[in-house]
Motif scaffolding. Sequence first.
Motif, PDB file in Angstrom:
ATOM      1  N   GLY A 358       0.826  -1.190   0.000  1.00 49.48           N
ATOM      2  CA  GLY A 358       0.000   0.000   0.000  1.00 49.48           C
ATOM      3  C   GLY A 358       0.868   1.251   0.000  1.00 49.48           C
ATOM      4  N   TYR A 359       1.990   1.205   0.708  1.00 44.69           N
ATOM      5  CA  TYR A 359       2.901   2.344   0.751  1.00 44.69           C
ATOM      6  C   TYR A 359       3.432   2.677  -0.638  1.00 44.69           C
ATOM      7  CZ  TYR A 359       7.161   4.980   1.632  1.00 44.69           C
ATOM      8  OH  TYR A 359       8.143   5.911   1.602  1.00 44.69           O
ATOM      9  N   TRP A 360       3.674   1.640  -1.425  1.00 47.33           N
ATOM     10  CA  TRP A 360       4.296   1.855  -2.728  1.00 47.33           C
ATOM     11  C   TRP A 360       3.300   2.180  -3.835  1.00 47.33           C
ATOM     12  CZ3 TRP A 360       9.074   3.025  -3.072  1.00 47.33           C
ATOM     13  CH2 TRP A 360       9.984   2.538  -2.134  1.00 47.33           C
ATOM     14  N   GLY A 361       2.026   2.182  -3.557  1.00 47.79           N
ATOM     15  CA  GLY A 361       1.069   2.597  -4.590  1.00 47.79           C
ATOM     16  C   GLY A 361       0.127   1.475  -4.955  1.00 47.79           C
ATOM     17  N   GLY A 362      -0.394   1.523  -6.191  1.00 46.55           N
ATOM     18  CA  GLY A 362      -1.350   0.521  -6.631  1.00 46.55           C
ATOM     19  C   GLY A 362      -2.732   0.819  -6.091  1.00 46.55           C
ATOM     20  N   ASN A 430       6.824   3.077 -18.910  1.00 42.65           N
ATOM     21  CA  ASN A 430       7.135   4.467 -18.571  1.00 42.65           C
ATOM     22  C   ASN A 430       7.376   5.274 -19.833  1.00 42.65           C
ATOM     23  OD1 ASN A 430       7.040   3.615 -15.949  1.00 42.65           O
ATOM     24  ND2 ASN A 430       9.258   3.741 -15.576  1.00 42.65           N
ATOM     25  N   LEU A 431       6.814   6.468 -19.870  1.00 40.29           N
ATOM     26  CA  LEU A 431       6.996   7.365 -21.007  1.00 40.29           C
ATOM     27  C   LEU A 431       7.859   8.543 -20.563  1.00 40.29           C
ATOM     28  CD1 LEU A 431       3.259   7.392 -22.136  1.00 40.29           C
ATOM     29  CD2 LEU A 431       5.089   5.881 -22.933  1.00 40.29           C
ATOM     30  N   TYR A 432       8.794   8.931 -21.411  1.00 40.61           N
ATOM     31  CA  TYR A 432       9.740   9.991 -21.060  1.00 40.61           C
ATOM     32  C   TYR A 432       9.650  11.126 -22.075  1.00 40.61           C
ATOM     33  CZ  TYR A 432      11.524   6.459 -17.922  1.00 40.61           C
ATOM     34  OH  TYR A 432      11.616   5.520 -16.934  1.00 40.61           O
ATOM     35  N   TYR A 433       9.546  12.344 -21.555  1.00 39.30           N
ATOM     36  CA  TYR A 433       9.388  13.523 -22.397  1.00 39.30           C
ATOM     37  C   TYR A 433      10.660  14.362 -22.282  1.00 39.30           C
ATOM     38  CZ  TYR A 433       4.468  12.176 -22.237  1.00 39.30           C
ATOM     39  OH  TYR A 433       3.297  11.481 -22.330  1.00 39.30           O
ATOM     40  N   LYS A 443       7.762  12.549 -16.847  1.00 36.52           N
ATOM     41  CA  LYS A 443       7.621  11.095 -16.953  1.00 36.52           C
ATOM     42  C   LYS A 443       6.150  10.744 -16.743  1.00 36.52           C
ATOM     43  CE  LYS A 443      10.838  10.417 -13.761  1.00 36.52           C
ATOM     44  NZ  LYS A 443      11.790   9.756 -12.831  1.00 36.52           N
ATOM     45  N   ALA A 444       5.696   9.702 -17.395  1.00 36.02           N
ATOM     46  CA  ALA A 444       4.288   9.314 -17.245  1.00 36.02           C
ATOM     47  C   ALA A 444       4.170   7.798 -17.289  1.00 36.02           C
ATOM     48  CB  ALA A 444       3.450   9.946 -18.348  1.00 36.02           C
ATOM     49  N   ASP A 449      -3.047   2.375 -13.341  1.00 31.00           N
ATOM     50  CA  ASP A 449      -2.961   1.467 -12.197  1.00 31.00           C
ATOM     51  C   ASP A 449      -1.553   0.936 -11.971  1.00 31.00           C
ATOM     52  OD1 ASP A 449      -5.656   1.652 -11.528  1.00 31.00           O
ATOM     53  OD2 ASP A 449      -6.196   0.250 -13.107  1.00 31.00           O
ATOM     54  N   GLN A 450      -0.632   1.404 -12.764  1.00 28.73           N
ATOM     55  CA  GLN A 450       0.772   1.021 -12.570  1.00 28.73           C
ATOM     56  C   GLN A 450       1.276   1.624 -11.268  1.00 28.73           C
ATOM     57  OE1 GLN A 450       3.117   1.829 -16.110  1.00 28.73           O
ATOM     58  NE2 GLN A 450       4.860   2.433 -14.847  1.00 28.73           N
ATOM     59  N   ASN A 451       2.077   0.891 -10.547  1.00 28.64           N
ATOM     60  CA  ASN A 451       2.592   1.395  -9.276  1.00 28.64           C
ATOM     61  C   ASN A 451       3.448   2.641  -9.500  1.00 28.64           C
ATOM     62  OD1 ASN A 451       1.339  -0.656  -7.975  1.00 28.64           O
ATOM     63  ND2 ASN A 451       3.187  -1.812  -7.490  1.00 28.64           N
ATOM     64  N   ASN A 452       3.233   3.646  -8.662  1.00 34.12           N
ATOM     65  CA  ASN A 452       3.918   4.928  -8.846  1.00 34.12           C
ATOM     66  C   ASN A 452       5.443   4.797  -8.752  1.00 34.12           C
ATOM     67  OD1 ASN A 452       1.533   6.382  -9.158  1.00 34.12           O
ATOM     68  ND2 ASN A 452       1.278   6.581  -6.942  1.00 34.12           N
ATOM     69  N   HIS A 453       5.880   3.947  -7.876  1.00 31.45           N
ATOM     70  CA  HIS A 453       7.328   3.865  -7.651  1.00 31.45           C
ATOM     71  C   HIS A 453       8.084   3.351  -8.867  1.00 31.45           C
ATOM     72  CE1 HIS A 453       7.563  -0.533  -7.366  1.00 31.45           C
ATOM     73  NE2 HIS A 453       6.318  -0.428  -6.909  1.00 31.45           N
ATOM     74  N   THR A 454       7.373   2.751  -9.823  1.00 34.35           N
ATOM     75  CA  THR A 454       8.073   2.234 -11.004  1.00 34.35           C
ATOM     76  C   THR A 454       8.646   3.367 -11.854  1.00 34.35           C
ATOM     77  OG1 THR A 454       5.974   2.174 -12.199  1.00 34.35           O
ATOM     78  CG2 THR A 454       6.678   0.135 -11.146  1.00 34.35           C
ATOM     79  N   LEU A 455       8.133   4.585 -11.661  1.00 40.42           N
ATOM     80  CA  LEU A 455       8.654   5.724 -12.428  1.00 40.42           C
ATOM     81  C   LEU A 455      10.012   6.198 -11.914  1.00 40.42           C
ATOM     82  CD1 LEU A 455       5.559   8.021 -13.050  1.00 40.42           C
ATOM     83  CD2 LEU A 455       6.981   6.943 -14.784  1.00 40.42           C
ATOM     84  N   THR A 456      10.371   5.750 -10.731  1.00 45.96           N
ATOM     85  CA  THR A 456      11.617   6.261 -10.139  1.00 45.96           C
ATOM     86  C   THR A 456      12.835   5.421 -10.508  1.00 45.96           C
ATOM     87  OG1 THR A 456      11.364   4.940  -8.140  1.00 45.96           O
ATOM     88  CG2 THR A 456      10.288   7.110  -8.169  1.00 45.96           C
TER      89      THR A 456
END
Lengths: 480, 170
Positions: A358-362, A430-433, A443-444, A449-456
């Motif tokens: 839950g801490y990591w998102g989703g 992940n999309l990179y601008y 970044k997007a 529903d992808q976990n937010n931390h995956t962008l880091t």
Amino acid sequence: MSTWLSTVTEGHEKTFFEGYRTRGCCGIGTACRETAARQNRFLEDRKATRFGRTRATCVAFLILSFFLIRPASADIFAESPPLWEPLLWGGAIASEPSRTTVDLQAQPPQVQDDIGDPLERASRPSAPRFSPPPPRWTVPTLAVEHEDVFQRLPYRVLSLRNIPPLYTSPVIPGEGVWEWKDMPTGRDGWPILYRTTYRPSAEYPNATVHMLLLDMKHLTLELYLGSTEPGGSESTAKIEPDRKADLVAITNALWKHRHSGNAGSIYRGKVIRELAQGVATLVAYKDGSVDILEWNNTIPVSLVNHAKQLRHLIVKDGQVVGSVVQGGQTTDSEIGLGYLLVEEQPSDRGGQWGGYWGYWGGYGNPGPVHTSGAEWFLATRSAFGIRPDGNLVFAVGHHISTKDLAKALVLAGCVRGIHGDANPFNVLGNLYYVDQGGNLYKKAKLSPDQNNHTLTRYVGSSYASDFFAFFLRNARGGAS
Amino acid sequence: MGRVILAAAVVVLFGPGIETEAQDGTCDSLREQWAAALSSLQAGIENLRRQKEDSVAPSIYRELASGSPPVSIAKAVQSALLERKRRVDAAEREVRALADAEERAFRSWSSCHASSGLRKAVSGSVDPRVVAGQRQQLLVRLDDLLLDEAYLQYRGTRPRRPQEYSGYNP
């Protein structure tokens, strides 16, 4: 969204689809054939039956259908005719599908792209044609009819066949419509990525797929080895600083090496582990072309830049692979990780993992549960597909089976497909601008529903698992 | 009358023997037919094996060299694989037909041999059971060759059952 998903799963889904099939709209190929057979028998019987009896039967049928079709809760899933269904089983599309709408005022003039599969070509005769834009740089312009996308064609908007939604209620805006607005573009603003969302499953309406189509004329694929994977290190597990300016997307790769059986891999021309005959393989060749195929040991490895293998193709010859042969038995083609397959969904079984995930998102607490039982195959999955035009499709699916994910790839025009990584922690697009100065400014996520931390991950720091990065090609066609 | 009795005695004493020899002759002929069918099947299996093991590399390089305009590696590889698939499919069709023919020939010979089973010791003919083991080995080899290459990886595994996906506890 999760509330809706859970309602659908637990509530009226079964009743709805019983009604659906009663009306002769088929969910899967076998059901379709069975329905047709039932209809034939029904017609024969009707000839031999007196009119009054037939009328009574029809009245009873209608009453029965009314009760079967009526949903049991407030959610209503109206579905359009399954125009696309025959495609999955080798037939032709039932009628002309809708097409991507592009705002001509906001974008450069477009040309209908003649590259593509016959179905695409067959479905576009009435579309308006435009003159191609003037070349932005001095690259050879070849005949548009030539199918090999790795010729250096000028930028153009791909004419993609939209996918008629299976469900029209509740509406997902833009479902099945390929869009490139608000996506990373080429250096001159031309589209290189397209995305759409789709619900492909006739059995699980909450199975949602987010797809990314990558125009491989203008992109190159690079494999990065995770720092804990064979052959990997800190340096192979992150994007090099001087390549950030050309980065447009990163996706997960396939399963971890230790879960992949006899699967092999090649990294920058070096064999990390021998590729195995017949195993599904995603390969990037040294000229930048990509493919998905069953590996043949006599293909010269010297032509290969990157390769990763996993199990069997999930799409083959343009159709969903429904069964495989294991130990001499024909069995279901679902791909799983045994007890390692998890899915994020509301459940009191999340227990000890809930807080962490839950801490990591989703979806939030209680987080992922390990799939089990009769529906063990419903999970967060990813897959890659290759189209006849050489372009790649990446798909992220939530609460989905392998076969429904494969179905989405088929509907996206793919002729071969391979399963990617699975589970919410691993699946990402992940999309990179990058601005004109080559600076990464945004970044997007491909899937909301992808976990937010995956962008880091990946840019600026290394990551433990393998991943694929997509870069803009330079004017000569290679990676910049 | 004596001639009739003599003729009857001849028939009683030698009739079945003549029949056995005729039947053994037929069985020998059937055995030869099976041997020929087996030989053809072996040749077909060898051809299929060769087609499967033939390298696609020359075809890929040829395609890359002759493509005008130049083709991508992906396209050259797919072209070579498609060509190989055509050859392998043709060889598989041929070998399946040969296997069917061999099966029929073997059954004919076996049933003939069984029907003359009481006299096989006299005739000295080959027992089909003697060659059954060798034949089985050949058919196993054929099964392996006919297995879709994509599923060679699963040859030693068994399918999981849904109840084996039991959540977190492996």
